[in-house]
Design a protein around this motif. Structure first.
Motif, PDB file in Angstrom:
ATOM      1  N   LEU A  18      -2.642  42.981  51.486  1.00 24.53           N
ATOM      2  CA  LEU A  18      -1.565  41.353  51.926  1.00 24.53           C
ATOM      3  C   LEU A  18      -0.930  42.410  53.626  1.00 24.53           C
ATOM      4  O   LEU A  18      -0.453  41.151  53.902  1.00 24.53           O
ATOM      5  CB  LEU A  18      -0.509  42.105  51.065  1.00 24.53           C
ATOM      6  N   LEU A  19      -0.624  43.204  54.215  1.00 26.30           N
ATOM      7  CA  LEU A  19      -0.855  43.701  55.344  1.00 26.30           C
ATOM      8  C   LEU A  19      -1.375  43.235  56.260  1.00 26.30           C
ATOM      9  O   LEU A  19      -0.906  42.682  57.507  1.00 26.30           O
ATOM     10  CB  LEU A  19      -0.703  45.361  55.442  1.00 26.30           C
ATOM     11  N   ASP A  20      -2.733  42.744  56.725  1.00 26.27           N
ATOM     12  CA  ASP A  20      -3.731  42.347  56.968  1.00 26.27           C
ATOM     13  C   ASP A  20      -3.723  40.858  57.204  1.00 26.27           C
ATOM     14  O   ASP A  20      -4.463  40.142  57.608  1.00 26.27           O
ATOM     15  CB  ASP A  20      -5.046  43.079  56.756  1.00 26.27           C
ATOM     16  N   GLY A  21      -3.130  40.203  56.142  1.00 32.93           N
ATOM     17  CA  GLY A  21      -3.392  39.551  55.735  1.00 32.93           C
ATOM     18  C   GLY A  21      -4.092  38.010  55.287  1.00 32.93           C
ATOM     19  O   GLY A  21      -4.264  37.125  55.055  1.00 32.93           O
ATOM     20  N   THR A  22      -5.197  39.541  54.811  1.00 31.37           N
ATOM     21  CA  THR A  22      -6.358  38.908  53.779  1.00 31.37           C
ATOM     22  C   THR A  22      -6.292  37.885  52.757  1.00 31.37           C
ATOM     23  O   THR A  22      -6.569  37.605  52.271  1.00 31.37           O
ATOM     24  CB  THR A  22      -6.881  40.183  53.500  1.00 31.37           C
ATOM     25  N   VAL A  23      -5.190  38.273  51.925  1.00 29.98           N
ATOM     26  CA  VAL A  23      -4.526  37.574  50.674  1.00 29.98           C
ATOM     27  C   VAL A  23      -3.338  37.235  51.306  1.00 29.98           C
ATOM     28  O   VAL A  23      -1.612  38.056  51.814  1.00 29.98           O
ATOM     29  CB  VAL A  23      -4.135  38.451  49.343  1.00 29.98           C
ATOM     30  N   GLY A  24      -2.270  36.179  50.777  1.00 25.42           N
ATOM     31  CA  GLY A  24      -0.864  35.634  51.494  1.00 25.42           C
ATOM     32  C   GLY A  24      -0.016  35.969  50.658  1.00 25.42           C
ATOM     33  O   GLY A  24      -0.685  35.618  48.530  1.00 25.42           O
ATOM     34  N   LEU A  25       0.858  35.071  50.314  1.00 19.51           N
ATOM     35  CA  LEU A  25       2.066  35.287  49.484  1.00 19.51           C
ATOM     36  C   LEU A  25       2.121  33.278  49.460  1.00 19.51           C
ATOM     37  O   LEU A  25       2.449  33.027  50.066  1.00 19.51           O
ATOM     38  CB  LEU A  25       3.476  35.343  49.932  1.00 19.51           C
ATOM     39  N   GLY A  26       1.862  32.562  48.273  1.00 21.71           N
ATOM     40  CA  GLY A  26       1.790  31.905  47.796  1.00 21.71           C
ATOM     41  C   GLY A  26       3.486  31.238  48.751  1.00 21.71           C
ATOM     42  O   GLY A  26       4.236  31.028  47.151  1.00 21.71           O
ATOM     43  N   GLY A  27       3.453  30.019  48.984  1.00 19.57           N
ATOM     44  CA  GLY A  27       4.248  28.959  49.745  1.00 19.57           C
ATOM     45  C   GLY A  27       5.650  29.398  50.103  1.00 19.57           C
ATOM     46  O   GLY A  27       6.280  29.317  50.867  1.00 19.57           O
ATOM     47  N   ALA A  28       5.335  30.919  51.171  1.00 15.61           N
ATOM     48  CA  ALA A  28       5.691  31.400  51.919  1.00 15.61           C
ATOM     49  C   ALA A  28       4.569  32.425  52.873  1.00 15.61           C
ATOM     50  O   ALA A  28       3.824  32.908  52.355  1.00 15.61           O
ATOM     51  CB  ALA A  28       6.689  32.583  51.269  1.00 15.61           C
ATOM     52  N   GLU A  29       5.529  33.112  53.972  1.00 20.48           N
ATOM     53  CA  GLU A  29       4.850  33.642  54.316  1.00 20.48           C
ATOM     54  C   GLU A  29       5.387  35.143  54.641  1.00 20.48           C
ATOM     55  O   GLU A  29       6.509  35.326  53.916  1.00 20.48           O
ATOM     56  CB  GLU A  29       4.958  33.206  56.194  1.00 20.48           C
ATOM     57  N   ARG A 233      13.416  31.406  42.455  1.00 23.24           N
ATOM     58  CA  ARG A 233      12.794  31.908  41.485  1.00 23.24           C
ATOM     59  C   ARG A 233      12.169  32.304  41.504  1.00 23.24           C
ATOM     60  O   ARG A 233      11.244  32.883  40.411  1.00 23.24           O
ATOM     61  CB  ARG A 233      13.510  31.488  40.422  1.00 23.24           C
ATOM     62  N   TRP A 234      10.845  31.665  42.540  1.00 28.18           N
ATOM     63  CA  TRP A 234       9.314  31.252  42.204  1.00 28.18           C
ATOM     64  C   TRP A 234       9.030  32.127  42.874  1.00 28.18           C
ATOM     65  O   TRP A 234       7.663  32.529  42.806  1.00 28.18           O
ATOM     66  CB  TRP A 234       9.325  29.901  42.476  1.00 28.18           C
ATOM     67  N   LEU A 235       9.517  32.874  43.992  1.00 27.61           N
ATOM     68  CA  LEU A 235       9.348  34.091  43.966  1.00 27.61           C
ATOM     69  C   LEU A 235       8.162  35.765  43.397  1.00 27.61           C
ATOM     70  O   LEU A 235       7.224  36.034  43.286  1.00 27.61           O
ATOM     71  CB  LEU A 235      10.159  34.627  45.448  1.00 27.61           C
ATOM     72  N   ALA A 236       8.970  36.256  42.662  1.00 28.21           N
ATOM     73  CA  ALA A 236       8.320  36.735  41.403  1.00 28.21           C
ATOM     74  C   ALA A 236       7.312  36.177  40.777  1.00 28.21           C
ATOM     75  O   ALA A 236       6.519  37.112  41.108  1.00 28.21           O
ATOM     76  CB  ALA A 236       9.589  37.166  40.680  1.00 28.21           C
ATOM     77  N   THR A 237       6.740  35.547  40.587  1.00 29.89           N
ATOM     78  CA  THR A 237       5.885  34.562  39.948  1.00 29.89           C
ATOM     79  C   THR A 237       4.533  35.209  40.949  1.00 29.89           C
ATOM     80  O   THR A 237       3.743  35.823  40.690  1.00 29.89           O
ATOM     81  CB  THR A 237       5.506  34.108  38.894  1.00 29.89           C
ATOM     82  N   GLU A 238       5.031  34.386  41.849  1.00 31.67           N
ATOM     83  CA  GLU A 238       3.734  34.304  43.005  1.00 31.67           C
ATOM     84  C   GLU A 238       3.408  35.928  44.087  1.00 31.67           C
ATOM     85  O   GLU A 238       2.263  35.963  44.123  1.00 31.67           O
ATOM     86  CB  GLU A 238       4.639  33.155  44.355  1.00 31.67           C
ATOM     87  N   SER A 242      -0.100  37.380  44.436  1.00 38.79           N
ATOM     88  CA  SER A 242      -0.512  38.062  45.818  1.00 38.79           C
ATOM     89  C   SER A 242      -1.129  39.501  45.168  1.00 38.79           C
ATOM     90  O   SER A 242      -2.213  39.876  46.176  1.00 38.79           O
ATOM     91  CB  SER A 242       0.173  37.627  46.483  1.00 38.79           C
ATOM     92  N   CYS A 243       0.129  40.277  44.636  1.00 42.67           N
ATOM     93  CA  CYS A 243      -0.713  41.744  44.322  1.00 42.67           C
ATOM     94  C   CYS A 243      -2.040  41.768  43.589  1.00 42.67           C
ATOM     95  O   CYS A 243      -2.821  42.970  44.008  1.00 42.67           O
ATOM     96  CB  CYS A 243       0.386  42.399  44.016  1.00 42.67           C
ATOM     97  N   GLU A 244      -1.829  41.035  42.395  1.00 43.98           N
ATOM     98  CA  GLU A 244      -3.030  41.907  41.787  1.00 43.98           C
ATOM     99  C   GLU A 244      -4.701  40.922  42.903  1.00 43.98           C
ATOM    100  O   GLU A 244      -5.312  41.990  42.428  1.00 43.98           O
ATOM    101  CB  GLU A 244      -2.960  39.904  39.968  1.00 43.98           C
ATOM    102  N   LEU A 245      -3.835  39.984  43.036  1.00 46.94           N
ATOM    103  CA  LEU A 245      -5.069  39.418  43.980  1.00 46.94           C
ATOM    104  C   LEU A 245      -5.609  40.408  45.141  1.00 46.94           C
ATOM    105  O   LEU A 245      -7.218  40.709  45.015  1.00 46.94           O
ATOM    106  CB  LEU A 245      -5.110  37.968  45.012  1.00 46.94           C
ATOM    107  N   ALA A 246      -4.681  41.191  45.575  1.00 45.58           N
ATOM    108  CA  ALA A 246      -4.579  42.599  46.540  1.00 45.58           C
ATOM    109  C   ALA A 246      -5.312  43.808  46.253  1.00 45.58           C
ATOM    110  O   ALA A 246      -6.184  43.848  46.861  1.00 45.58           O
ATOM    111  CB  ALA A 246      -3.199  42.629  47.226  1.00 45.58           C
ATOM    112  N   LYS A 247      -5.020  43.857  44.941  1.00 48.14           N
ATOM    113  CA  LYS A 247      -5.350  45.079  43.932  1.00 48.14           C
ATOM    114  C   LYS A 247      -6.764  44.518  44.154  1.00 48.14           C
ATOM    115  O   LYS A 247      -8.121  45.211  44.331  1.00 48.14           O
ATOM    116  CB  LYS A 247      -4.920  45.443  43.048  1.00 48.14           C
ATOM    117  N   THR A 248      -7.481  43.820  43.343  1.00 45.17           N
ATOM    118  CA  THR A 248      -8.507  42.598  42.966  1.00 45.17           C
ATOM    119  C   THR A 248      -9.009  43.305  44.386  1.00 45.17           C
ATOM    120  O   THR A 248     -11.166  44.086  44.322  1.00 45.17           O
ATOM    121  CB  THR A 248      -9.154  42.392  42.376  1.00 45.17           C
TER     122      THR A 248
END
Length: 327
Positions: A18-29, A233-238, A242-248
């Motif tokens: 998430l820090l280096d941008g390899t994984v993004g945050l859906g719908g936001a920066e 409200r959508w931010l919580a799920t996104e 994103s954190c799951e993808l980053a951890k994987t």
């Protein structure tokens, strides 16, 4: 234009995509601020500076109420076993936790998550009641640390700050404290200077603890500032996705041997030992995989006079992060 959210969190391996941008945050920066945890906690609790932040699980629980300033998601950037976080002088006669009864213990803050876990585990499994020792709070190696949250503790719990200019490490070495509970290693311990861990084989003790309880203690969670959450409200799920993808992504090559991803020659062996002891997903996010740890922590927080009542795990997190989409 996509909204931009500022997130303060230490740059752990599981957060680095998430820090280096390899994984993004859906719908936001995402504007990721890689900050040490103490700074993030202080700035978020005192000034509400960030849209999203890593926060002490204990501190977060103490903010819950009618006008709660934060909403958490079931992402846990920091976890740690804490038998290894109990320190005594190298020449201390104490070899078992119960021998600390009647003594004085230093903690950076009474309410920090590591201390809640340590007190609960020592009381429940090692015969050292929470109120059987005196607690003295302050900076570990640097003077001036204070409680970040005002506490209303039971009368039988003796908690007081240490004198101005003193440190917990110094007082332990001077014999004014019988032990220190600290998430960070005391400076003199790192330097080999007169401090040892209480448990002689903490790794074995921690593995036995997990084998008997199934708990890998949670230290920190991620929170969204409540006003930001209400607006998006959508931010919580996104954020969870994103954190799951980053951890994987971060853990995928941790046991690689062709080209070592970290400067540790036998990390592959440690990864295999960890997988054997804790399972294939040893750092789970989500509620159900962490229910036992969360229920235990919430019980400890209430029993120790911190939380005003015993919360249920479901009360901690944005409700939309507790459900799965069924297709």
């Amino acid at each position: 234009m996509s909204p931009v959210f500022t997130m303060a969190c230490q740059g752990y391996d599981r957060m680095r995509p998430l820090l280096d941008g390899t994984v993004g945050l859906g719908g936001a920066e995402l504007n990721f601020l890689d900050l040490p945890v103490e700074e993030t906690f202080f700035r978020m609790l005192k000034y509400r500076e960030f849209d999203i932040a890593e926060l002490s699980l204990s501190s977060y629980v103490l903010t819950l109420g009618e006008d709660a300033p934060f909403v958490a998601v079931p992402v846990f950037p920091s976890r740690a076993f804490r038998h290894s976080a109990v320190y005594v002088r190298h020449d201390s006669p104490v070899t078992e936790p119960a021998q600390l009864a009647g003594g004085t213990v230093g903690v950076p803050e009474y309410q920090i998550t590591a201390a809640v876990w340590i007190r609960g585990i020592l009381a429940e499994l090692h015969g050292l009641g929470v109120a059987s020792v005196r607690y003295r709070t302050g900076g570990l190696d640097e003077p001036g640390r204070v409680e970040k949250i005002a506490l209303d503790l039971p009368s039988d719990v003796d908690v007081a700050p240490i004198a101005e200019g003193r440190t917990l490490s110094g007082m332990l070495l001077d014999g004014e404290l019988d032990a220190v509970y600290s998430a960070r290693n005391p400076g003199p311990f790192n330097a080999g200077g007169g401090i040892r861990r209480l448990f002689t084989d903490p790794e074995r003790t921690e593995k036995d603890y997990h084998a008997s309880t199934g708990i890998f203690p949670i230290m920190h969670t991620l929170v969204i500032r409540s006003d930001v959450y209400r607006q998006h409200r959508w931010l919580a799920t996104e954020l969870v996705k994103s954190c799951e993808l980053a951890k994987t992504a971060a853990l995928a090559g941790i046991g690689e041997t062709a080209a070592l991803p970290y400067a540790l020659p036998w990390l592959w062996a440690e990864a295999e030992r960890t997988r054997a002891a804790l399972g294939s997903d040893w750092w789970p996010y989500g509620l159900e995989a962490n229910r036992a740890a969360l229920e235990t922590f919430l019980r400890y927080s209430h029993e120790q006079g911190l939380a005003s009542r015993r919360y249920e795990p479901e009360e901690l997190f944005a409700p939309e992060t507790l459900s799965k989409v069924v297709v």
